[in-house]
Design a protein around this motif. Structure first.
Motif, PDB file in Angstrom:
ATOM      1  N   ASP A 335      -2.618  10.544   1.927  1.00  0.00           N
ATOM      2  CA  ASP A 335      -2.409  10.228   0.509  1.00  0.00           C
ATOM      3  C   ASP A 335      -0.939   9.899   0.237  1.00  0.00           C
ATOM      4  OD1 ASP A 335      -5.135  10.997  -0.475  1.00  0.00           O
ATOM      5  OD2 ASP A 335      -4.510  12.942   0.333  1.00  0.00           O
ATOM      6  N   PHE A 336      -0.069  10.644   0.890  1.00  0.00           N
ATOM      7  CA  PHE A 336       1.373  10.459   0.699  1.00  0.00           C
ATOM      8  C   PHE A 336       2.043  10.405   2.073  1.00  0.00           C
ATOM      9  CE2 PHE A 336      -0.258  12.579  -3.027  1.00  0.00           C
ATOM     10  CZ  PHE A 336       0.322  11.866  -4.067  1.00  0.00           C
ATOM     11  N   PRO A 371      -5.599   3.348   1.580  1.00  0.00           N
ATOM     12  CA  PRO A 371      -5.623   2.427   0.438  1.00  0.00           C
ATOM     13  C   PRO A 371      -5.475   3.218  -0.865  1.00  0.00           C
ATOM     14  CG  PRO A 371      -7.342   1.860   1.996  1.00  0.00           C
ATOM     15  CD  PRO A 371      -6.756   3.166   2.470  1.00  0.00           C
ATOM     16  N   GLY A 372      -4.556   2.788  -1.694  1.00  0.00           N
ATOM     17  CA  GLY A 372      -4.300   3.512  -2.947  1.00  0.00           C
ATOM     18  C   GLY A 372      -3.289   4.632  -2.799  1.00  0.00           C
ATOM     19  N   GLY A 373      -2.831   4.879  -1.576  1.00  0.00           N
ATOM     20  CA  GLY A 373      -1.868   5.957  -1.353  1.00  0.00           C
ATOM     21  C   GLY A 373      -0.437   5.512  -1.592  1.00  0.00           C
ATOM     22  N   HIS A 374       0.484   6.422  -1.320  1.00  0.00           N
ATOM     23  CA  HIS A 374       1.902   6.178  -1.602  1.00  0.00           C
ATOM     24  C   HIS A 374       2.727   6.318  -0.326  1.00  0.00           C
ATOM     25  CE1 HIS A 374       1.407   6.288  -6.012  1.00  0.00           C
ATOM     26  NE2 HIS A 374       0.408   7.107  -5.714  1.00  0.00           N
ATOM     27  N   ALA A 393      -1.056  -7.156  -0.680  1.00  0.00           N
ATOM     28  CA  ALA A 393      -1.580  -7.487  -2.004  1.00  0.00           C
ATOM     29  C   ALA A 393      -2.789  -6.640  -2.379  1.00  0.00           C
ATOM     30  CB  ALA A 393      -1.947  -8.971  -2.045  1.00  0.00           C
ATOM     31  N   LEU A 394      -3.679  -6.394  -1.430  1.00  0.00           N
ATOM     32  CA  LEU A 394      -4.994  -5.882  -1.808  1.00  0.00           C
ATOM     33  C   LEU A 394      -5.307  -4.455  -1.380  1.00  0.00           C
ATOM     34  CD1 LEU A 394      -7.221  -9.046  -1.240  1.00  0.00           C
ATOM     35  CD2 LEU A 394      -6.021  -8.300  -3.285  1.00  0.00           C
ATOM     36  N   ASN A 395      -4.473  -3.844  -0.571  1.00  0.00           N
ATOM     37  CA  ASN A 395      -4.829  -2.500  -0.118  1.00  0.00           C
ATOM     38  C   ASN A 395      -4.441  -1.403  -1.100  1.00  0.00           C
ATOM     39  OD1 ASN A 395      -6.127  -3.295   2.159  1.00  0.00           O
ATOM     40  ND2 ASN A 395      -4.842  -2.150   3.581  1.00  0.00           N
ATOM     41  N   GLY A 396      -3.714  -1.774  -2.138  1.00  0.00           N
ATOM     42  CA  GLY A 396      -3.424  -0.796  -3.181  1.00  0.00           C
ATOM     43  C   GLY A 396      -2.408   0.254  -2.800  1.00  0.00           C
ATOM     44  N   ARG A 397      -1.739   0.072  -1.674  1.00  0.00           N
ATOM     45  CA  ARG A 397      -0.715   1.050  -1.293  1.00  0.00           C
ATOM     46  C   ARG A 397       0.552   0.794  -2.107  1.00  0.00           C
ATOM     47  NH1 ARG A 397      -2.270  -0.861   4.486  1.00  0.00           N
ATOM     48  NH2 ARG A 397      -3.450   0.890   5.335  1.00  0.00           N
ATOM     49  N   SER A 398       1.133   1.857  -2.621  1.00  0.00           N
ATOM     50  CA  SER A 398       2.390   1.729  -3.362  1.00  0.00           C
ATOM     51  C   SER A 398       3.545   2.081  -2.440  1.00  0.00           C
ATOM     52  CB  SER A 398       2.402   2.664  -4.571  1.00  0.00           C
ATOM     53  OG  SER A 398       1.386   2.297  -5.479  1.00  0.00           O
ATOM     54  N   ILE A 399       4.549   1.218  -2.431  1.00  0.00           N
ATOM     55  CA  ILE A 399       5.745   1.464  -1.621  1.00  0.00           C
ATOM     56  C   ILE A 399       6.872   1.914  -2.543  1.00  0.00           C
ATOM     57  CG2 ILE A 399       7.562   0.308  -0.295  1.00  0.00           C
ATOM     58  CD1 ILE A 399       5.451  -1.308   1.093  1.00  0.00           C
ATOM     59  N   HIS A 400       7.550   2.968  -2.141  1.00  0.00           N
ATOM     60  CA  HIS A 400       8.663   3.489  -2.933  1.00  0.00           C
ATOM     61  C   HIS A 400       9.922   3.488  -2.075  1.00  0.00           C
ATOM     62  CE1 HIS A 400       5.679   4.972  -5.844  1.00  0.00           C
ATOM     63  NE2 HIS A 400       4.972   5.263  -4.766  1.00  0.00           N
ATOM     64  N   ALA A 401      10.993   2.946  -2.623  1.00  0.00           N
ATOM     65  CA  ALA A 401      12.281   2.952  -1.931  1.00  0.00           C
ATOM     66  C   ALA A 401      13.088   4.113  -2.489  1.00  0.00           C
ATOM     67  CB  ALA A 401      13.003   1.631  -2.169  1.00  0.00           C
ATOM     68  N   ALA A 402      13.251   5.138  -1.679  1.00  0.00           N
ATOM     69  CA  ALA A 402      13.799   6.387  -2.202  1.00  0.00           C
ATOM     70  C   ALA A 402      15.260   6.550  -1.817  1.00  0.00           C
ATOM     71  CB  ALA A 402      12.979   7.573  -1.719  1.00  0.00           C
ATOM     72  N   GLN A 403      16.125   5.828  -2.509  1.00  0.00           N
ATOM     73  CA  GLN A 403      17.558   6.059  -2.342  1.00  0.00           C
ATOM     74  C   GLN A 403      17.824   7.519  -2.708  1.00  0.00           C
ATOM     75  OE1 GLN A 403      21.232   6.603  -2.182  1.00  0.00           O
ATOM     76  NE2 GLN A 403      20.811   6.527  -4.374  1.00  0.00           N
ATOM     77  N   MET A 404      18.332   8.292  -1.767  1.00  0.00           N
ATOM     78  CA  MET A 404      18.570   9.734  -1.954  1.00  0.00           C
ATOM     79  C   MET A 404      17.316  10.432  -2.487  1.00  0.00           C
ATOM     80  SD  MET A 404      20.993  11.531  -0.994  1.00  0.00           S
ATOM     81  CE  MET A 404      21.515  13.215  -1.021  1.00  0.00           C
ATOM     82  N   GLY A 405      16.171   9.963  -1.990  1.00  0.00           N
ATOM     83  CA  GLY A 405      14.915  10.602  -2.364  1.00  0.00           C
ATOM     84  C   GLY A 405      14.507  10.349  -3.803  1.00  0.00           C
TER      85      GLY A 405
END
Ligand SMILES: [Zn+2]
Length: 459
Positions: A335-336, A371-374, A393-405
């Motif tokens: 999930d994460f 799919p749909g995870g982070h 585009a379609l797998n629903g995964r969210s990408i987060h760029a965590a500068q210093m978390g």
């Protein structure tokens, strides 16, 4: 703490004088305008205003220039401990007597290699404020403070749009704050430094904390471990009962593992090539550890997906597809996912990573996200990474760029400290402490990956 108490009482007395002067000035202005405070605020408003702790501008401090101290100076010739003489404080600067500064892998290049300009390397740490410039409001003399590489001004575009992790005051070059015996001016790296007995830090980088916790632990929570820990609670907060995968179990990864445990994750899968770090990950709360050198990349992705597939594939019973559909989308995965690997800058004196660039785990982290995870990235990899376009585009995964978390220092660091005070997280066993005289050795140990985490602790 006696010295701190004395400094604090001097500062309080000085501030009280400043408030009295300010109040007198205000009444003088009100009298000239023919209005009164009561007319402006009403009785209730005046009482409420009086209840708010005053934040009068600090009086101009006595000059701190000329004070002598020692620090690790890094320049084109390498790094060494030198005697230094302080320059004068800027209007928004805090003078901090350092208690501890964590040793970051990011700093090893500048310390063990060469720096083009004379710098005090470091990414902040913990100390006690001994003087403040006349424009400083957040910090008072005598405060114990955390100095973080990420600023939080509260006024810039990014801060106003909820992305303090990208505060525009961060990553500045800083200004010279000291001079060597040879007369060379030295600058704290990133405007904050850390590996010197005294440093200047702009107010935006400083968070007061009200705790007696050990300095070495605080130095880690303000830097690498705080980065990984924040990543699990900020942009993509880990949900209780979820499955979490962590790539890399160095200091940043350790913080990520702790955040998953504190959040109540069901499974915490850690991918790490170094045996000692996998064993430590178990102690921190990992439920599964995987050695990326013991299998192919495809096998690693499959192993994480299999661990993180839930308890049933019966879709009407809350399950998910175990395997791919006609579009090649696999229903399994974490999930994460928190990635904390980055590029290898020095050959380790421990097990090597499968990919020195750190790019391979970037792709693997994305592959094991359901799919749909982070998927949250923190590692400083080098090179290019590619993803299948249709999957982006379609797998629903969210990408987060965590500068210093994704950390907001003034919001997050005090609550991290609170969790340390309550024993919810305990960093004491993770850090190896070095005195300033062994600061270069400390950076070598971090470059070798022969310790879990290091900190320069001042006597
Ligand atoms: Zn800002």
């Amino acid at each position: 703490m006696r010295r701190n108490d004395r400094l604090r009482s001097q500062a309080l007395a000085s501030r009280q004088r400043g408030r009295e002067q300010d109040t007198g000035g205000w009444f003088a202005m009100a009298s000239e305008d023919g209005v009164s405070r009561r007319a402006l605020f009403g009785a209730a408003g005046l009482a409420a205003a009086a209840a708010v702790p005053a934040q009068a501008a600090a009086p101009a401090p006595a000059s701190v220039a000329g004070r002598r101290f020692r620090g690790m100076v890094s320049d084109a010739q390498g790094s060494r401990i030198e005697a230094l003489t302080l320059l004068d404080l800027g209007p928004r600067d805090c003078l901090v007597r350092m208690q501890a500064s964590s040793v970051s892998y990011t700093m090893t290049g500048g310390v063990l290699g060469a720096s083009r300009t004379p710098l005090i390397m470091g990414q902040g740490g913990v100390g006690v404020c001994e003087a403040v410039g006349p424009m400083v409001k957040r910090v008072q003399v005598g405060d114990r403070v955390l100095i973080s590489a990420t600023a939080q001004c509260g006024w810039c575009y990014q801060c106003l749009h909820g992305r303090t992790d990208w505060c525009q005051f961060s990553q500045t070059s800083g200004h010279p704050f000291a001079r060597t015996a040879a007369g060379v001016e030295v600058t704290p790296r990133g405007g904050i430094g850390g590996t010197s007995e005294l440093t200047f830090a702009p107010e935006e980088h400083v968070t007061p904390v009200f705790t007696d916790l050990p300095a070495a632990s605080l130095a880690l929570i303000v830097n690498q471990i705080g980065c990984g820990f924040a990543a699990g609670i900020t942009q993509a907060p880990i949900e209780p009962g979820s499955d979490v995968a962590v790539f890399g179990a160095g200091p940043v990864g350790m913080g990520a593992i702790l955040s998953a445990r504190v959040a109540g994750a069901a499974r915490i899968v850690v991918v790490e090539p170094i045996t000692a770090r996998r064993e430590n990950a178990r102690r921190l709360g990992a439920t599964h550890v995987l050695d990326p050198n013991a299998m192919t990349g495809a096998e690693l992705v499959e192993a994480v997906r299999e661990i993180c597939k839930g308890r049933t594939d019966r879709l009407f019973a809350g399950g998910r597809r175990w395997g791919t559909n006609v579009f090649g989308q696999d229903g399994r995965g974490a999930d994460f996912v928190l990635e904390a690997v980055g590029a290898t800058r020095f050959p380790p004196k421990a097990e090597k990573a499968p990919d020195d660039t750190g790019v391979l785990p970037l792709r693997q982290a994305w592959d094991v996200t359901r799919p749909g995870g982070h998927c949250t990235y923190m590692g400083a990899a080098q090179g290019e990474v590619s993803f299948p376009a249709i999957g982006i585009a379609l797998n629903g995964r969210s990408i987060h760029a965590a500068q210093m978390g994704g950390q907001h220092p003034m919001r997050d660091l005090p609550r991290f400290v609170e969790m340390m005070e309550r024993g919810i997280i305990d960093l004491g066993a993770l850090v190896t402490a070095y005195p300033l005289d062994r600061a270069v050795e400390a950076h070598q140990a971090v470059a070798d990956r022969s310790i879990l985490a290091g900190a320069v602790v001042f006597g």
